[in-house]
Design a protein around this motif. Structure first.
Motif, PDB file in Angstrom:
ATOM      1  N   ARG A  90       0.851  -1.189   0.000  1.00 25.02           N
ATOM      2  CA  ARG A  90       0.000   0.000   0.000  1.00 25.02           C
ATOM      3  C   ARG A  90       0.892   1.245   0.000  1.00 25.02           C
ATOM      4  O   ARG A  90       2.081   1.177   0.316  1.00 25.02           O
ATOM      5  CB  ARG A  90      -0.912   0.010   1.233  1.00 25.02           C
ATOM      6  N   GLN A  91       0.294   2.382  -0.313  1.00 25.71           N
ATOM      7  CA  GLN A  91       1.072   3.608  -0.423  1.00 25.71           C
ATOM      8  C   GLN A  91       1.541   4.146   0.917  1.00 25.71           C
ATOM      9  O   GLN A  91       2.552   4.839   0.993  1.00 25.71           O
ATOM     10  CB  GLN A  91       0.238   4.686  -1.138  1.00 25.71           C
ATOM     11  N   LYS A  92       0.828   3.814   1.982  1.00 28.65           N
ATOM     12  CA  LYS A  92       1.213   4.285   3.305  1.00 28.65           C
ATOM     13  C   LYS A  92       1.486   3.094   4.223  1.00 28.65           C
ATOM     14  O   LYS A  92       0.814   2.060   4.113  1.00 28.65           O
ATOM     15  CB  LYS A  92       0.116   5.155   3.908  1.00 28.65           C
ATOM     16  N   GLY A 114       5.282   1.436  -3.159  1.00 26.95           N
ATOM     17  CA  GLY A 114       4.577   1.546  -1.886  1.00 26.95           C
ATOM     18  C   GLY A 114       5.330   0.807  -0.800  1.00 26.95           C
ATOM     19  O   GLY A 114       6.520   0.498  -0.933  1.00 26.95           O
TER      20      GLY A 114
END
Length: 215
Positions: A38-40, A90
């Motif tokens: 995921r991006q975060k 990510g």
């Protein structure tokens, strides 16, 4: 000559004996993992945690206790693509599990259900036997008998008699599997990495030193 096959200061005759005891496996360990990007970082942890909980529920549904499921690794790292241009993809969160089964007939069902619950990596299936300690004791007893039989043959051929055992040296079982498989009685293989369990071979080796009696 390998150091496990001789005695530094022999007093008579030294011999190597090995034996192997085969048994049908009664334990299977599934090694699976969840990988989510995921991006975060928080998002990666959250989605991975959700999959972890789903897998635990699936495992409980098969009557497998929580104590039979262990998390062997939890990791978070940056993920990049390395094509024509290096690109940040990510944060990849990985949770690895070892699931121990005592009912081998449900192995494939559990594996399918765990994958459907979110495990997107299967690292392997390892078969084992729960009575390994007892089997090792049997193999050690047989290894001593093999060594004694060999020593008696040598003594008879040389026209002497065996005296008492004056030296006992254990041979590491892992080293024996790799180096002395040809000496072991009734070889065999475990079923590691295969859904067909086959058999588990538990080996043991020993070097015995005997004194010799003339005539």
């Amino acid at each position: 000559m390998n150091g496990t096959q001789y005695i530094d200061a022999p007093w008579g005759v030294s011999v190597f004996g090995a034996a192997s005891v085969d048994a049908a496996p009664d334990v299977a360990r599934l090694r699976v993992a969840i990988k989510q990007t995921r991006q975060k970082p928080g998002e990666a942890f959250e989605v991975t945690r959700g999959a972890v909980n789903q897998i635990r529920e699936v495992v409980r549904g098969h009557g497998i206790p929580d104590t039979a499921v262990s998390t062997s690794r939890l990791n978070l790292e940056s993920s990049w693509s390395y094509g024509g241009e290096r690109k940040f993809l990510g944060y990849e969160c990985t949770a690895s599990f070892v699931i121990e089964l005592r009912e081998l007939d449900i192995l494939e069902t559990v594996l399918v259900d765990v994958v459907e619950a979110g495990a997107n990596q299967v690292d392997g299936v390892e078969f084992d036997v729960s009575t390994k300690k007892e089997l090792r004791a049997q193999a050690r007893t047989a290894a001593v008998a093999a060594a004694r039989e060999k020593a008696a043959l040598y003594a008879e051929a040389a026209g002497v008699r065996l005296g008492p055992v004056i030296h006992i040296k254990d041979v590491d079982s892992d080293q024996l599997q790799n180096s002395y498989r040809g000496h072991a009685r009734g070889g065999g293989s475990g079923g590691e990495g295969d859904l067909a369990p086959g058999k588990i071979s538990v080996t043991a080796g020993v070097v015995l030193g005997f004194s010799l009696i003339s005539g």
